[in-house]
Design a protein around this motif. Structure first.
Motif, PDB file in Angstrom:
ATOM      1  N   GLN A  84       0.833  -1.204   0.000  1.00 41.24           N
ATOM      2  CA  GLN A  84       0.000   0.000   0.000  1.00 41.24           C
ATOM      3  C   GLN A  84       0.869   1.256   0.000  1.00 41.24           C
ATOM      4  O   GLN A  84       0.589   2.216  -0.724  1.00 41.24           O
ATOM      5  CB  GLN A  84      -0.919   0.013   1.214  1.00 41.24           C
ATOM      6  CG  GLN A  84      -1.854   1.221   1.247  1.00 41.24           C
ATOM      7  CD  GLN A  84      -2.736   1.233   2.480  1.00 41.24           C
ATOM      8  OE1 GLN A  84      -2.598   0.401   3.373  1.00 41.24           O
ATOM      9  NE2 GLN A  84      -3.642   2.175   2.541  1.00 41.24           N
ATOM     10  N   ARG A  85       1.942   1.254   0.810  1.00 38.22           N
ATOM     11  CA  ARG A  85       2.840   2.404   0.833  1.00 38.22           C
ATOM     12  C   ARG A  85       3.523   2.594  -0.509  1.00 38.22           C
ATOM     13  O   ARG A  85       3.718   3.722  -0.966  1.00 38.22           O
ATOM     14  CB  ARG A  85       3.897   2.226   1.933  1.00 38.22           C
ATOM     15  CG  ARG A  85       3.340   2.289   3.347  1.00 38.22           C
ATOM     16  CD  ARG A  85       4.420   2.678   4.329  1.00 38.22           C
ATOM     17  NE  ARG A  85       5.614   1.872   4.169  1.00 38.22           N
ATOM     18  CZ  ARG A  85       5.880   0.773   4.864  1.00 38.22           C
ATOM     19  NH1 ARG A  85       5.022   0.355   5.758  1.00 38.22           N
ATOM     20  NH2 ARG A  85       6.989   0.103   4.669  1.00 38.22           N
ATOM     21  N   LEU A  86       3.893   1.481  -1.150  1.00 37.83           N
ATOM     22  CA  LEU A  86       4.564   1.562  -2.443  1.00 37.83           C
ATOM     23  C   LEU A  86       3.641   2.135  -3.513  1.00 37.83           C
ATOM     24  O   LEU A  86       4.057   2.971  -4.322  1.00 37.83           O
ATOM     25  CB  LEU A  86       5.051   0.172  -2.860  1.00 37.83           C
ATOM     26  CG  LEU A  86       5.792   0.077  -4.202  1.00 37.83           C
ATOM     27  CD1 LEU A  86       7.085   0.868  -4.138  1.00 37.83           C
ATOM     28  CD2 LEU A  86       6.075  -1.375  -4.558  1.00 37.83           C
ATOM     29  N   VAL A  87       2.380   1.717  -3.515  1.00 36.55           N
ATOM     30  CA  VAL A  87       1.439   2.140  -4.548  1.00 36.55           C
ATOM     31  C   VAL A  87       0.885   3.532  -4.268  1.00 36.55           C
ATOM     32  O   VAL A  87       0.796   4.374  -5.178  1.00 36.55           O
ATOM     33  CB  VAL A  87       0.278   1.125  -4.662  1.00 36.55           C
ATOM     34  CG1 VAL A  87      -0.809   1.654  -5.597  1.00 36.55           C
ATOM     35  CG2 VAL A  87       0.794  -0.215  -5.159  1.00 36.55           C
ATOM     36  N   SER A  88       0.518   3.799  -3.014  1.00 34.82           N
ATOM     37  CA  SER A  88      -0.208   5.037  -2.694  1.00 34.82           C
ATOM     38  C   SER A  88       0.578   6.027  -1.848  1.00 34.82           C
ATOM     39  O   SER A  88       0.177   7.192  -1.735  1.00 34.82           O
ATOM     40  CB  SER A  88      -1.513   4.697  -1.961  1.00 34.82           C
ATOM     41  OG  SER A  88      -2.320   3.843  -2.737  1.00 34.82           O
ATOM     42  N   GLY A  89       1.680   5.588  -1.232  1.00 37.00           N
ATOM     43  CA  GLY A  89       2.412   6.485  -0.345  1.00 37.00           C
ATOM     44  C   GLY A  89       1.755   6.569   1.020  1.00 37.00           C
ATOM     45  O   GLY A  89       0.939   5.722   1.396  1.00 37.00           O
TER      46      GLY A  89
END
Length: 227
Positions: A84-89
């Motif tokens: 999730q962090r990789l895709v959306s920050g």
């Protein structure tokens, strides 16, 4: 003409079905992957209607391949916090008690004009009225007014906390921005979890404010195999 009308109706029905498969978030503020999927689907839909020589089945298969990719990415983001962090920050705090975090603003490539415009959209024209401003992962800005700005004319007694409750742990993952804003450390959180007899991996959400008030939500235990 009849063929054009028929293709348009078929494409319309299938695109509505595709958007329903992608979920309700698609109807509101979009994350980066959702925006890409929406743009691609709209282009493919236009191509299907405007180009009778392109087989309708081929275009629709491509649309549902994109939908499948979006559902897979969403499932990975739900299952794995790092995905999730990789895709959306992550959400980023840009104003705290009326003070702009200039370093964070530069990291986000936000100009002061961008920030002030976002505050004006929330009917806030004074930085001193801002207790907390957060740039969300979809690029929108969420703002918490100070107690005085929100309730000054009502004569209410101010609460102990100047800042709203912030998530310091989400699904067992640290929210370092929130910790820094609240002046807390990971050691403090770990000590709190030990007192609550809760493991780090069992935390769904841990909210704290600057008055030391907390709210802990743990993950539901996985159901055991039925009879």
């Amino acid at each position: 003409m009849f063929l054009l009308v028929l293709r348009t109706l078929v494409v319309y029905v299938l695109i509505v079905a595709a958007m329903r498969l992608m979920g309700k978030k698609q109807l509101g503020e979009l994350q980066p992957s959702e925006l890409v999927s929406t743009i691609l689907i709209s282009n493919l839909a236009s191509l299907s209607i405007e180009s009778p020589d392109v087989p309708l089945v081929t275009s629709m298969l491509t649309v549902f391949l994109i939908v499948a990719c979006e559902i897979l990415v969403s499932a990975l983001c739900v299952r794995f916090r790092r995905a999730q962090r990789l895709v959306s920050g992550r959400p980023r705090i840009v104003v705290r008690e009326g003070v702009i975090d200039q370093k964070r603003l530069k990291e986000l490539r936000f100009t002061p004009d961008d920030l002030l415009e976002a505050l004006r959209a929330k009917d806030i024209f004074e930085l001193s009225d801002v207790a907390l401003a957060v740039v969300e992962t979809n690029g929108s800005v969420s703002v918490q007014r100070t107690f005085a700005a929100a309730n000054g004319s009502l004569g209410l007694k101010p609460p102990k906390a100047k800042l709203p409750s912030l998530p310091v742990l989400i699904d067992g993952d640290w929210a370092d921005d929130s910790l820094a804003a609240l002046g807390l450390t990971r050691e403090w959180v770990l000590a709190y979890l030990r007192q609550a007899h809760t493991a780090l991996g069992d935390v769904l959400v841990l909210l704290c404010n600057d008055a030391g008030e907390t709210q802990l939500v743990t993950k539901k235990p996985k159901p055991k195999g039925g009879a």
